[in-house]
Design a protein around this motif. Structure first.
Motif, PDB file in Angstrom:
ATOM      1  N   ARG A 101      -6.618   5.367   1.645  1.00  0.00           N
ATOM      2  CA  ARG A 101      -7.342   4.244   2.234  1.00  0.00           C
ATOM      3  C   ARG A 101      -8.827   4.516   2.432  1.00  0.00           C
ATOM      4  O   ARG A 101      -9.639   3.590   2.368  1.00  0.00           O
ATOM      5  CB  ARG A 101      -6.692   3.827   3.553  1.00  0.00           C
ATOM      6  N   LYS A 149      -7.071  -1.462   5.478  1.00  0.00           N
ATOM      7  CA  LYS A 149      -7.139  -1.074   4.075  1.00  0.00           C
ATOM      8  C   LYS A 149      -5.823  -1.339   3.334  1.00  0.00           C
ATOM      9  O   LYS A 149      -5.800  -1.331   2.105  1.00  0.00           O
ATOM     10  CB  LYS A 149      -7.528   0.405   3.959  1.00  0.00           C
ATOM     11  N   SER A 150      -4.745  -1.579   4.079  1.00  0.00           N
ATOM     12  CA  SER A 150      -3.505  -1.980   3.415  1.00  0.00           C
ATOM     13  C   SER A 150      -3.663  -3.376   2.818  1.00  0.00           C
ATOM     14  O   SER A 150      -3.151  -3.671   1.733  1.00  0.00           O
ATOM     15  CB  SER A 150      -2.334  -1.956   4.406  1.00  0.00           C
ATOM     16  N   TYR A 174      -5.629  -2.985  -0.415  1.00  0.00           N
ATOM     17  CA  TYR A 174      -4.783  -2.582  -1.549  1.00  0.00           C
ATOM     18  C   TYR A 174      -4.064  -3.802  -2.124  1.00  0.00           C
ATOM     19  O   TYR A 174      -4.056  -4.015  -3.350  1.00  0.00           O
ATOM     20  CB  TYR A 174      -3.763  -1.530  -1.120  1.00  0.00           C
ATOM     21  N   ARG A 234     -11.050   3.252  -0.340  1.00  0.00           N
ATOM     22  CA  ARG A 234     -11.068   1.827  -0.670  1.00  0.00           C
ATOM     23  C   ARG A 234     -12.236   1.136   0.030  1.00  0.00           C
ATOM     24  O   ARG A 234     -12.602   1.513   1.146  1.00  0.00           O
ATOM     25  CB  ARG A 234      -9.760   1.153  -0.244  1.00  0.00           C
ATOM     26  N   ASP A 272       0.851  -1.191   0.000  1.00  0.00           N
ATOM     27  CA  ASP A 272       0.000   0.000   0.000  1.00  0.00           C
ATOM     28  C   ASP A 272       0.889   1.243   0.000  1.00  0.00           C
ATOM     29  O   ASP A 272       1.678   1.442   0.925  1.00  0.00           O
ATOM     30  CB  ASP A 272      -0.877  -0.051   1.247  1.00  0.00           C
TER      31      ASP A 272
END
Length: 424
Positions: free
Chosen positions: A380, A303-304, A307, A383, A291
């Motif tokens: 983030r 949210k990493s 990604y 996403r 990310d």
């Protein structure tokens, strides 16, 4: 339970029914050989088998903003390993007690057997009494592990990573297992897991393992992975960030169902109840999947993983690795190249040339790239959650099947093509 057919409306039941297909099961451990890991726990000295975890799990940095505090690091490592192990065991669904033999353990309350001192293995068969069980995990002696791996014979070596070496082993009852031996700073820790013999996703995409993986199977794999990571983010006692979602960490069973594995970089999520929104920690992961926001800010969130999952989606439909250094400059970063083609209305040009350009494949390709486009948003907050990803993929999978059967596109969705269309 067939996770691939799980309806999104049933997600709230996942914690009860358990995702036995999607996360590589880790119900068996060896006593930790590290003195540090044998130290008393803050809860008064109670230690479950899940706490006796290997360096592979305990490696992640301290659950705080200071990654250089040794005591905090060890405490956090134990907590992280404990949570991860419990989450993984939660994905192991033992046989129905009413249909199994009398040698049955309770699901989570520790070792309890009836009528015998022999214990059930991870596959339900009875195994030697030298194994003990705590809180749903089986504990082996080093004598058993040495015998299973023939004293860690080089001939049984099946993998090598930054955290240790993996060996294939065979228990006394014939059960095949993968044994990871990790050494760091004088500590040695060993983890025994389910042996998945069919290789990883990257090997299948490269044609090293098995036959060509068709589009339908790739869609199933994407759905399996989405469900697994959703489980980690939402349905464990303390949510977990995997931090290394990539094709080589997706193992495939003989029937090509996906299992997420390798929790060496895993971290507990930030404590939302305390108001924390992220974890500040050193950047860990794999080039091509990282990310960029996490890379720049050192701020880690769920949210990493989203990604990285977006990169994985692109990898699935294109067949390309995330970084292709031998290609021309504009195609070297596969995700950027694919998103550029998608934005220009040329998504079909990204399809793996080994796949058929059928109407059904073209339809699903567009939908998957749209989801990937959203997952790869620079920030983030833009996403989707992993749960949303799983719901979208479930719908794509359902429409794809209908499309394939009737050879006609489904009714257009009322939702906009994308909520996050942006310049690439």
């Amino acid at each position: 339970m067939n996770v691939g057919s799980q309806h999104p409306g049933q997600f709230d039941e996942i914690n009860q029914s358990k995702l036995e297909l999607c996360i590589a099961r880790v119900p068996v451990f060896v006593h930790d050989l590290s003195a540090a890991m044998r130290s008393p726990l803050p809860d008064g000295g109670r230690r479950s088998a899940a706490s006796n975890t290997p360096a592979k799990l305990a490696r992640s940095s301290s659950y705080s903003t200071d990654d250089h505090s040794t005591n905090s690091h060890r405490s956090s490592a134990r907590s992280t390993a404990h949570s991860i192990a419990n989450a993984l065991f939660g994905c192991f669904t033992p046989p129905d007690p009413s249909k199994s033999s009398s040698n049955v353990f309770s699901d989570s309350s520790g070792a309890s057997s009836s009528g015998s001192d022999r214990r059930r293995s991870i596959y339900g068969s009875s195994i030697d009494s030298t194994y003990s069980r705590e809180h749903g995990s089986v504990i082996f002696t080093m004598e058993v592990i040495n015998k299973a791996t023939k004293n860690f014979s080089p001939a049984l070596k099946i993998g090598q990573g930054g955290f240790g070496t993996v060996y294939k082993g065979q228990l006394a009852d014939g059960t095949l297992v993968a044994v990871k031996r990790a050494k760091k700073h004088g500590d040695e820790r060993i983890l025994v897991t389910e042996y998945v013999p069919n290789g990883n996703l990257r090997e299948h995409l490269d044609g090293i393992k098995g036959d060509r993986v068709d589009f339908a199977v790739r869609l199933e794999i994407a759905t399996d992975v989405a469900h697994a990571v959703t489980y980690l983010h939402m349905y464990t006692d303390h949510p977990i960030i995997h931090r290394d979602i990539k094709s080589s960490n997706i193992l495939l069973t003989e029937n090509l169902r996906a299992k997420v594995t390798d929790f060496g970089f895993a971290r507990l999520c930030a404590d939302g109840e305390s108001g924390a929104t992220h974890i500040s920690t050193q950047v860990k992961g794999t080039a091509g999947y990282l990310d960029p926001e996490y890379l720049i800010t050192n701020q880690l969130t769920e949210k990493s993983d989203v990604y990285s999952f977006g990169v994985l989606l692109v990898e699935l439909v294109t067949g390309r690795r995330p970084i292709e250094p031998k290609r021309e400059q504009k195609e070297r970063i596969t995700a950027k190249w694919a998103m550029r083609k998608f934005s220009c209305g040329e998504a079909i040009l990204t399809l793996d040339p080994r796949l058929v350009r059928s109407p059904a494949n073209s339809f699903a390709l567009e939908k998957i790239l749209e989801l990937a486009f959203n997952c790869l948003a620079p920030h983030r907050h833009n996403r989707p959650s992993m749960r949303k990803c799983a719901e979208i993929l479930w719908e794509v999978r359902k429409d794809y099947r209908e499309f394939s059967v009737f050879d006609a596109p489904p009714l257009p969705s009322k939702s906009p093509v994308s909520n996050y269309i942006r310049e690439v």
